[in-house]
Design a protein around this motif. Structure first.
Motif, PDB file in Angstrom:
ATOM      1  N   TYR A  15      61.632 -21.964  -0.317  1.00  6.90           N
ATOM      2  CA  TYR A  15      62.881 -22.689  -0.624  1.00  6.90           C
ATOM      3  C   TYR A  15      63.601 -23.449   0.425  1.00  6.90           C
ATOM      4  CZ  TYR A  15      61.865 -21.274  -5.416  1.00  6.90           C
ATOM      5  OH  TYR A  15      61.607 -20.927  -6.529  1.00  6.90           O
ATOM      6  N   THR A  16      63.584 -22.685   1.558  1.00  7.60           N
ATOM      7  CA  THR A  16      64.283 -23.155   2.702  1.00  7.60           C
ATOM      8  C   THR A  16      63.788 -24.480   3.308  1.00  7.60           C
ATOM      9  OG1 THR A  16      63.422 -21.732   4.483  1.00  7.60           O
ATOM     10  CG2 THR A  16      65.357 -20.868   3.346  1.00  7.60           C
ATOM     11  N   VAL A  17      62.497 -24.339   3.494  1.00 13.12           N
ATOM     12  CA  VAL A  17      61.786 -25.801   4.130  1.00 13.12           C
ATOM     13  C   VAL A  17      61.813 -26.828   3.070  1.00 13.12           C
ATOM     14  CG1 VAL A  17      59.455 -26.482   4.436  1.00 13.12           C
ATOM     15  CG2 VAL A  17      60.275 -24.403   5.481  1.00 13.12           C
ATOM     16  N   GLY A 109      64.465 -16.311   6.931  1.00 15.26           N
ATOM     17  CA  GLY A 109      65.857 -16.555   7.345  1.00 15.26           C
ATOM     18  C   GLY A 109      66.771 -15.520   6.736  1.00 15.26           C
ATOM     19  N   ASP A 110      66.182 -14.522   6.026  1.00 15.02           N
ATOM     20  CA  ASP A 110      66.980 -13.728   5.152  1.00 15.02           C
ATOM     21  C   ASP A 110      67.794 -12.839   6.119  1.00 15.02           C
ATOM     22  OD1 ASP A 110      68.322 -11.705   3.644  1.00 15.02           O
ATOM     23  OD2 ASP A 110      66.684 -11.877   2.144  1.00 15.02           O
ATOM     24  N   GLY A 111      69.280 -12.831   6.070  1.00 17.24           N
ATOM     25  CA  GLY A 111      69.860 -11.993   7.047  1.00 17.24           C
ATOM     26  C   GLY A 111      69.830 -10.362   6.919  1.00 17.24           C
ATOM     27  N   ASP A 112      69.368 -10.059   5.699  1.00 12.97           N
ATOM     28  CA  ASP A 112      69.167  -8.846   5.395  1.00 12.97           C
ATOM     29  C   ASP A 112      67.998  -7.933   6.197  1.00 12.97           C
ATOM     30  OD1 ASP A 112      70.807  -8.898   3.197  1.00 12.97           O
ATOM     31  OD2 ASP A 112      69.196  -8.974   1.736  1.00 12.97           O
ATOM     32  N   PHE A 113      67.291  -8.871   6.882  1.00 15.23           N
ATOM     33  CA  PHE A 113      66.143  -8.240   7.995  1.00 15.23           C
ATOM     34  C   PHE A 113      66.652  -8.181   9.357  1.00 15.23           C
ATOM     35  CE2 PHE A 113      63.306 -10.620   4.633  1.00 15.23           C
ATOM     36  CZ  PHE A 113      62.960  -9.479   4.200  1.00 15.23           C
ATOM     37  N   ASP A 114      68.003  -8.157   9.535  1.00 14.65           N
ATOM     38  CA  ASP A 114      68.668  -8.237  10.772  1.00 14.65           C
ATOM     39  C   ASP A 114      68.321  -6.740  11.179  1.00 14.65           C
ATOM     40  OD1 ASP A 114      70.743  -7.315   9.378  1.00 14.65           O
ATOM     41  OD2 ASP A 114      72.237  -8.629  10.125  1.00 14.65           O
ATOM     42  N   LEU A 115      68.614  -5.687  10.458  1.00 11.37           N
ATOM     43  CA  LEU A 115      68.665  -4.607  10.773  1.00 11.37           C
ATOM     44  C   LEU A 115      67.291  -4.016  11.080  1.00 11.37           C
ATOM     45  CD1 LEU A 115      71.193  -2.905   8.211  1.00 11.37           C
ATOM     46  CD2 LEU A 115      71.555  -3.205  10.755  1.00 11.37           C
ATOM     47  N   LEU A 116      66.418  -4.567  10.275  1.00  9.66           N
ATOM     48  CA  LEU A 116      64.981  -4.024  10.592  1.00  9.66           C
ATOM     49  C   LEU A 116      64.523  -4.625  12.032  1.00  9.66           C
ATOM     50  CD1 LEU A 116      62.120  -3.411   9.582  1.00  9.66           C
ATOM     51  CD2 LEU A 116      61.900  -6.017   8.872  1.00  9.66           C
ATOM     52  N   ALA A 117      64.890  -6.078  12.220  1.00 11.99           N
ATOM     53  CA  ALA A 117      64.337  -6.586  13.534  1.00 11.99           C
ATOM     54  C   ALA A 117      65.039  -5.716  14.775  1.00 11.99           C
ATOM     55  CB  ALA A 117      64.792  -8.053  13.637  1.00 11.99           C
ATOM     56  N   GLN A 118      66.470  -5.460  14.502  1.00 14.89           N
ATOM     57  CA  GLN A 118      67.075  -4.458  15.561  1.00 14.89           C
ATOM     58  C   GLN A 118      66.335  -3.003  15.737  1.00 14.89           C
ATOM     59  OE1 GLN A 118      71.181  -4.449  14.650  1.00 14.89           O
ATOM     60  NE2 GLN A 118      71.616  -2.976  16.257  1.00 14.89           N
ATOM     61  N   LYS A 119      66.354  -2.424  14.689  1.00 15.09           N
ATOM     62  CA  LYS A 119      65.622  -1.105  14.780  1.00 15.09           C
ATOM     63  C   LYS A 119      64.154  -1.244  15.226  1.00 15.09           C
ATOM     64  CE  LYS A 119      68.355   1.749  12.891  1.00 15.09           C
ATOM     65  NZ  LYS A 119      69.062   2.659  13.663  1.00 15.09           N
ATOM     66  N   VAL A 133      63.874 -21.550   9.178  1.00 19.06           N
ATOM     67  CA  VAL A 133      64.463 -22.854   9.205  1.00 19.06           C
ATOM     68  C   VAL A 133      65.838 -22.701   9.908  1.00 19.06           C
ATOM     69  CG1 VAL A 133      65.449 -24.806   7.691  1.00 19.06           C
ATOM     70  CG2 VAL A 133      63.305 -23.533   7.121  1.00 19.06           C
ATOM     71  N   PRO A 134      65.981 -23.357  10.835  1.00 17.98           N
ATOM     72  CA  PRO A 134      67.285 -23.187  11.742  1.00 17.98           C
ATOM     73  C   PRO A 134      68.603 -23.010  10.956  1.00 17.98           C
ATOM     74  CG  PRO A 134      65.825 -24.672  12.963  1.00 17.98           C
ATOM     75  CD  PRO A 134      65.323 -24.388  11.652  1.00 17.98           C
ATOM     76  N   GLN A 135      68.848 -24.326   9.964  1.00 15.71           N
ATOM     77  CA  GLN A 135      70.006 -24.422   9.312  1.00 15.71           C
ATOM     78  C   GLN A 135      70.100 -23.295   8.232  1.00 15.71           C
ATOM     79  OE1 GLN A 135      67.494 -26.526   9.951  1.00 15.71           O
ATOM     80  NE2 GLN A 135      68.135 -28.750   9.996  1.00 15.71           N
ATOM     81  N   LEU A 136      69.261 -22.646   7.864  1.00  8.59           N
ATOM     82  CA  LEU A 136      69.316 -21.641   6.662  1.00  8.59           C
ATOM     83  C   LEU A 136      68.968 -20.357   7.356  1.00  8.59           C
ATOM     84  CD1 LEU A 136      68.094 -23.945   3.794  1.00  8.59           C
ATOM     85  CD2 LEU A 136      70.384 -23.265   4.637  1.00  8.59           C
ATOM     86  N   THR A 137      68.829 -20.062   8.554  1.00  9.91           N
ATOM     87  CA  THR A 137      68.434 -18.716   9.025  1.00  9.91           C
ATOM     88  C   THR A 137      69.726 -17.975   9.292  1.00  9.91           C
ATOM     89  OG1 THR A 137      66.179 -19.237   9.609  1.00  9.91           O
ATOM     90  CG2 THR A 137      67.188 -17.331  10.666  1.00  9.91           C
ATOM     91  N   ALA A 138      69.895 -16.863   8.933  1.00 13.60           N
ATOM     92  CA  ALA A 138      71.356 -15.998   9.322  1.00 13.60           C
ATOM     93  C   ALA A 138      71.293 -15.651  10.551  1.00 13.60           C
ATOM     94  CB  ALA A 138      71.253 -14.612   8.646  1.00 13.60           C
TER      95      ALA A 138
END
Length: 158
Positions: A15-17, A109-119, A133-138
């Protein structure tokens, strides 16, 4: 050799692409790029299954590239909204492989994954590469990644 585990939020990428570029993600080129000189421990694409022929053909293409395709039934609610989110499944799988892989690649691009990446970076000390996709990545996800790689240019089809 560097080991890698790859997790693709297929719905998010589709969807983002499509929204930003009006094109499709080039899974073959992505595979070649992300697996070059790396041992692949896991490569999973997560999608909803509507049961249509075109979607099954796409899933078979992903399998032929080397991805394991994880499917969840597409659920249409009475109010017209839909359910088919893989966030928890992707998170559990990424955490499982974080102990073994040198690099975790997340395509979303889902911001819900920020905690996952950080952990994964803090607890396991592993590199987290995020493709989106830069424009639609949190921004929170971009900031939580070791490296953000924009989906653009040669990663696009059509």
């Amino acid at each position: 050799m560097t080991s890698v585990a790859i997790f693709v939020d297929t719905q998010n990428v589709y969807y983002t692409v499509r929204e930003v570029y009006g094109k499709h993600f080039d899974y073959r080129r992505f595979w070649a790029r992300v697996t070059a000189n790396r041992e692949v421990l896991a490569a999973r694409c997560y999608a909803t299954d509507k049961g249509d022929t075109k979607q099954r053909e796409f899933q078979n293409i992903l399998r032929s590239i080397g991805f394991e395709v994880r499917l969840k039934p597409f659920i249409q609610r009475a109010d017209g909204s839909a359910k088919g989110d893989w966030d928890v499944g992707i998170t559990l799988d990424a955490i499982e492989f974080a102990a073994r892989a040198d690099v975790i690649v997340l395509v979303s691009g889902d911001g819900d994954f920020d905690l996952l990446a950080q952990k994964i970076r803090e607890v396991h000390g592993k590199r987290v590469e995020v493709y989106g996709v830069p424009q639609l990545t949190a921004n929170s996800l971009i900031n939580a990644a070791s490296q953000f790689i924009p989906i653009e240019g040669d990663l696009l089809l059509g």
